[in-house]
Design a protein around this motif. Structure first.
Motif, PDB file in Angstrom:
ATOM      1  N   PHE A   1       0.819  -1.210   0.000  1.00 44.39           N
ATOM      2  CA  PHE A   1       0.000   0.000   0.000  1.00 44.39           C
ATOM      3  C   PHE A   1       0.856   1.266   0.000  1.00 44.39           C
ATOM      4  O   PHE A   1       0.564   2.237  -0.720  1.00 44.39           O
ATOM      5  N   GLU A   2       1.929   1.258   0.775  1.00 46.23           N
ATOM      6  CA  GLU A   2       2.714   2.476   1.017  1.00 46.23           C
ATOM      7  C   GLU A   2       3.326   3.104  -0.235  1.00 46.23           C
ATOM      8  O   GLU A   2       3.209   4.330  -0.437  1.00 46.23           O
ATOM      9  N   PRO A   3       3.987   2.327  -1.123  1.00 50.74           N
ATOM     10  CA  PRO A   3       4.603   2.971  -2.276  1.00 50.74           C
ATOM     11  C   PRO A   3       3.598   3.640  -3.212  1.00 50.74           C
ATOM     12  O   PRO A   3       3.868   4.709  -3.766  1.00 50.74           O
ATOM     13  N   ILE A   4       2.433   3.025  -3.390  1.00 45.49           N
ATOM     14  CA  ILE A   4       1.417   3.619  -4.257  1.00 45.49           C
ATOM     15  C   ILE A   4       0.872   4.889  -3.617  1.00 45.49           C
ATOM     16  O   ILE A   4       0.743   5.935  -4.271  1.00 45.49           O
ATOM     17  N   ALA A   5       0.562   4.823  -2.312  1.00 43.23           N
ATOM     18  CA  ALA A   5       0.026   5.988  -1.611  1.00 43.23           C
ATOM     19  C   ALA A   5       1.032   7.140  -1.595  1.00 43.23           C
ATOM     20  O   ALA A   5       0.673   8.294  -1.851  1.00 43.23           O
ATOM     21  N   SER A   6       2.278   6.835  -1.301  1.00 39.63           N
ATOM     22  CA  SER A   6       3.303   7.881  -1.232  1.00 39.63           C
ATOM     23  C   SER A   6       3.534   8.526  -2.595  1.00 39.63           C
ATOM     24  O   SER A   6       3.627   9.756  -2.722  1.00 39.63           O
ATOM     25  N   GLN A   7       3.620   7.685  -3.621  1.00 38.43           N
ATOM     26  CA  GLN A   7       3.867   8.184  -4.968  1.00 38.43           C
ATOM     27  C   GLN A   7       2.699   9.029  -5.473  1.00 38.43           C
ATOM     28  O   GLN A   7       2.888  10.074  -6.087  1.00 38.43           O
ATOM     29  N   TRP A   8       1.476   8.587  -5.208  1.00 36.71           N
ATOM     30  CA  TRP A   8       0.297   9.251  -5.744  1.00 36.71           C
ATOM     31  C   TRP A   8      -0.067  10.509  -4.969  1.00 36.71           C
ATOM     32  O   TRP A   8      -0.456  11.524  -5.544  1.00 36.71           O
ATOM     33  N   LEU A   9       0.062  10.457  -3.640  1.00 38.12           N
ATOM     34  CA  LEU A   9      -0.404  11.559  -2.797  1.00 38.12           C
ATOM     35  C   LEU A   9       0.691  12.565  -2.441  1.00 38.12           C
ATOM     36  O   LEU A   9       0.391  13.678  -2.002  1.00 38.12           O
ATOM     37  N   LYS A  10       1.942  12.155  -2.569  1.00 36.05           N
ATOM     38  CA  LYS A  10       3.068  13.055  -2.247  1.00 36.05           C
ATOM     39  C   LYS A  10       2.995  13.533  -0.796  1.00 36.05           C
ATOM     40  O   LYS A  10       3.199  14.712  -0.500  1.00 36.05           O
ATOM     41  N   ILE A  11       2.710  12.610   0.117  1.00 37.65           N
ATOM     42  CA  ILE A  11       2.655  12.930   1.538  1.00 37.65           C
ATOM     43  C   ILE A  11       3.905  12.374   2.215  1.00 37.65           C
ATOM     44  O   ILE A  11       4.208  11.188   2.095  1.00 37.65           O
ATOM     45  N   ASP A  12       4.631  13.242   2.924  1.00 35.50           N
ATOM     46  CA  ASP A  12       5.814  12.798   3.658  1.00 35.50           C
ATOM     47  C   ASP A  12       5.394  12.065   4.930  1.00 35.50           C
ATOM     48  O   ASP A  12       4.432  12.451   5.596  1.00 35.50           O
ATOM     49  N   ASN A  13       6.130  11.030   5.272  1.00 38.03           N
ATOM     50  CA  ASN A  13       5.882  10.272   6.500  1.00 38.03           C
ATOM     51  C   ASN A  13       4.409   9.853   6.612  1.00 38.03           C
ATOM     52  O   ASN A  13       3.753  10.066   7.638  1.00 38.03           O
ATOM     53  N   ILE A  14       3.909   9.271   5.547  1.00 33.74           N
ATOM     54  CA  ILE A  14       2.505   8.873   5.493  1.00 33.74           C
ATOM     55  C   ILE A  14       2.191   7.843   6.583  1.00 33.74           C
ATOM     56  O   ILE A  14       2.976   6.937   6.839  1.00 33.74           O
ATOM     57  N   LYS A  15       1.060   8.026   7.261  1.00 39.58           N
ATOM     58  CA  LYS A  15       0.659   7.170   8.384  1.00 39.58           C
ATOM     59  C   LYS A  15      -0.275   6.074   7.876  1.00 39.58           C
ATOM     60  O   LYS A  15      -1.400   6.349   7.473  1.00 39.58           O
ATOM     61  N   ILE A  16       0.202   4.839   7.889  1.00 36.72           N
ATOM     62  CA  ILE A  16      -0.588   3.698   7.422  1.00 36.72           C
ATOM     63  C   ILE A  16      -0.626   2.637   8.514  1.00 36.72           C
ATOM     64  O   ILE A  16       0.398   2.289   9.094  1.00 36.72           O
ATOM     65  N   GLU A  17      -1.815   2.137   8.774  1.00 37.66           N
ATOM     66  CA  GLU A  17      -1.998   1.112   9.810  1.00 37.66           C
ATOM     67  C   GLU A  17      -2.731  -0.079   9.235  1.00 37.66           C
ATOM     68  O   GLU A  17      -3.676   0.075   8.453  1.00 37.66           O
ATOM     69  N   HIS A  18      -2.285  -1.261   9.593  1.00 41.28           N
ATOM     70  CA  HIS A  18      -2.981  -2.487   9.161  1.00 41.28           C
ATOM     71  C   HIS A  18      -4.132  -2.763  10.116  1.00 41.28           C
ATOM     72  O   HIS A  18      -3.983  -2.681  11.345  1.00 41.28           O
ATOM     73  N   ILE A  19      -5.304  -3.079   9.552  1.00 44.60           N
ATOM     74  CA  ILE A  19      -6.463  -3.400  10.373  1.00 44.60           C
ATOM     75  C   ILE A  19      -7.103  -4.695   9.887  1.00 44.60           C
ATOM     76  O   ILE A  19      -6.887  -5.108   8.747  1.00 44.60           O
ATOM     77  N   LYS A  20      -7.884  -5.316  10.747  1.00 46.15           N
ATOM     78  CA  LYS A  20      -8.658  -6.504  10.389  1.00 46.15           C
ATOM     79  C   LYS A  20     -10.133  -6.166  10.497  1.00 46.15           C
ATOM     80  O   LYS A  20     -10.550  -5.543  11.479  1.00 46.15           O
ATOM     81  N   LEU A  21     -10.896  -6.551   9.514  1.00 42.68           N
ATOM     82  CA  LEU A  21     -12.327  -6.294   9.505  1.00 42.68           C
ATOM     83  C   LEU A  21     -13.097  -7.604   9.493  1.00 42.68           C
ATOM     84  O   LEU A  21     -12.635  -8.603   8.951  1.00 42.68           O
ATOM     85  N   GLY A  22     -14.272  -7.598  10.096  1.00 40.98           N
ATOM     86  CA  GLY A  22     -15.173  -8.736  10.004  1.00 40.98           C
ATOM     87  C   GLY A  22     -14.783  -9.916  10.857  1.00 40.98           C
ATOM     88  O   GLY A  22     -15.236 -11.041  10.609  1.00 40.98           O
ATOM     89  N   LEU A  23     -13.967  -9.683  11.871  1.00 40.01           N
ATOM     90  CA  LEU A  23     -13.565 -10.802  12.731  1.00 40.01           C
ATOM     91  C   LEU A  23     -14.335 -10.752  14.044  1.00 40.01           C
ATOM     92  O   LEU A  23     -14.764  -9.703  14.478  1.00 40.01           O
TER      93      LEU A  23
END
Length: 269
Positions: A247-269
């Motif tokens: 996820f990170e390289p696409i988000a960083s490249q597309w959004l141009k946000i420094d130190n982008i905050k990304i967290e892994h989550i689980k849904l439906g458990l």
């Protein structure tokens, strides 16, 4: 309530194209984004399953106390928008209506094309929306199931992508279209390739970008927009059900946000 974030949900990274436009048009607004990359693509899935997954993402963002929800996914919009709008007290916006409006404004010969996932095309929501507003419009739809995997695997600017796009769009080349809706928020990442295949005489409509104009209007209407004096508190938080490393390289490249905050989550458990 003004300082609360706007929530965005998508089947994967495609909704980042909508977020990019939100950051440009609404720089004072905080954004929380959920990309369900672990279960992407949504296109081939049954409607009931898409509705379930969309609700799971929605419930997660509601726990973050968002002030508005943007379903930044055409497939999820087609399957879940009506149901979610009925049940939430906050504004809920999808991407199909804004894209349809823009295509009607753009077309000169009433020949409009729509490309999207299998689910979006099968739902026929774009055609129904466009025809409800302009009975003269002729709508030609084409499912492009190979496009989302290209984007999710970060191959959207590769030679493979150029070959796949050219082969997939061949049926539309002689359809007489002057306007083509990118009916999946992943597709703007393929914009230049699609434009090259279709030619400069065809106007491409980014439904996600059009959606943010509507978001801006609704924020003002309900007095929910953040004042520029509070913009120092703006934050961007991203959540993915899949790999942060993907996820990170696409988000960083597309959004141009420094130190982008990304967290892994689980849904439906």
């Amino acid at each position: 309530m003004k300082k609360q974030a706007i929530g965005f949900i998508d089947s994967g990274v495609g909704g980042l194209t909508v977020v990019k436009e939100a950051i440009r048009q609404l720089p004072n607004e905080s954004i929380y984004y959920v990309g369900d990359t672990a279960r992407c693509p949504y296109g081939p899935r049954p409607k009931e399953q898409i509705l379930k997954f969309t609700w799971q993402m929605t419930q997660f963002l509601l726990s973050k106390d968002i002030k508005m929800l943007v379903i930044a996914c055409n497939t999820a919009t087609a399957a879940a928008l009506v149901d979610i709008k009925k049940k939430l007290a906050i504004p809920v916006i999808g991407v199909i209506l804004p894209g349809s409006r823009s295509a009607i404004k753009s077309t000169r010969n009433n020949q409009i094309g729509v490309i999207g996932t299998e689910g979006t095309v099968k739902s026929n929501e774009y055609k129904k929306m466009i025809r409800s507003k302009d009975t003269k419009a002729m709508v030609t739809s084409l499912a492009c199931p190979k496009f989302v995997p290209l984007v999710e695997s970060n191959e959207y600017d590769s030679a493979i992508a150029k070959k796949v796009v050219a082969e997939t769009l061949r049926p539309l080349k002689n359809a007489g279209l002057d306007t083509l809706i990118l009916g999946c928020t992943h597709y703007p990442l393929l914009h230049s390739i699609i434009q090259n295949v279709m030619g400069d005489s065809v106007t491409l409509i980014d439904s996600g970008a059009e959606t943010i104009s509507e978001v801006s209007t609704i924020l003002d209407y309900f007095n929910l927009a953040v004042d520029s004096r509070d913009s120092k508190n703006t934050e961007y938080n991203f959540y993915t059900t899949g790999s942060i490393q993907m996820f990170e390289p696409i988000a960083s490249q597309w959004l141009k946000i420094d130190n982008i905050k990304i967290e892994h989550i689980k849904l439906g458990l």
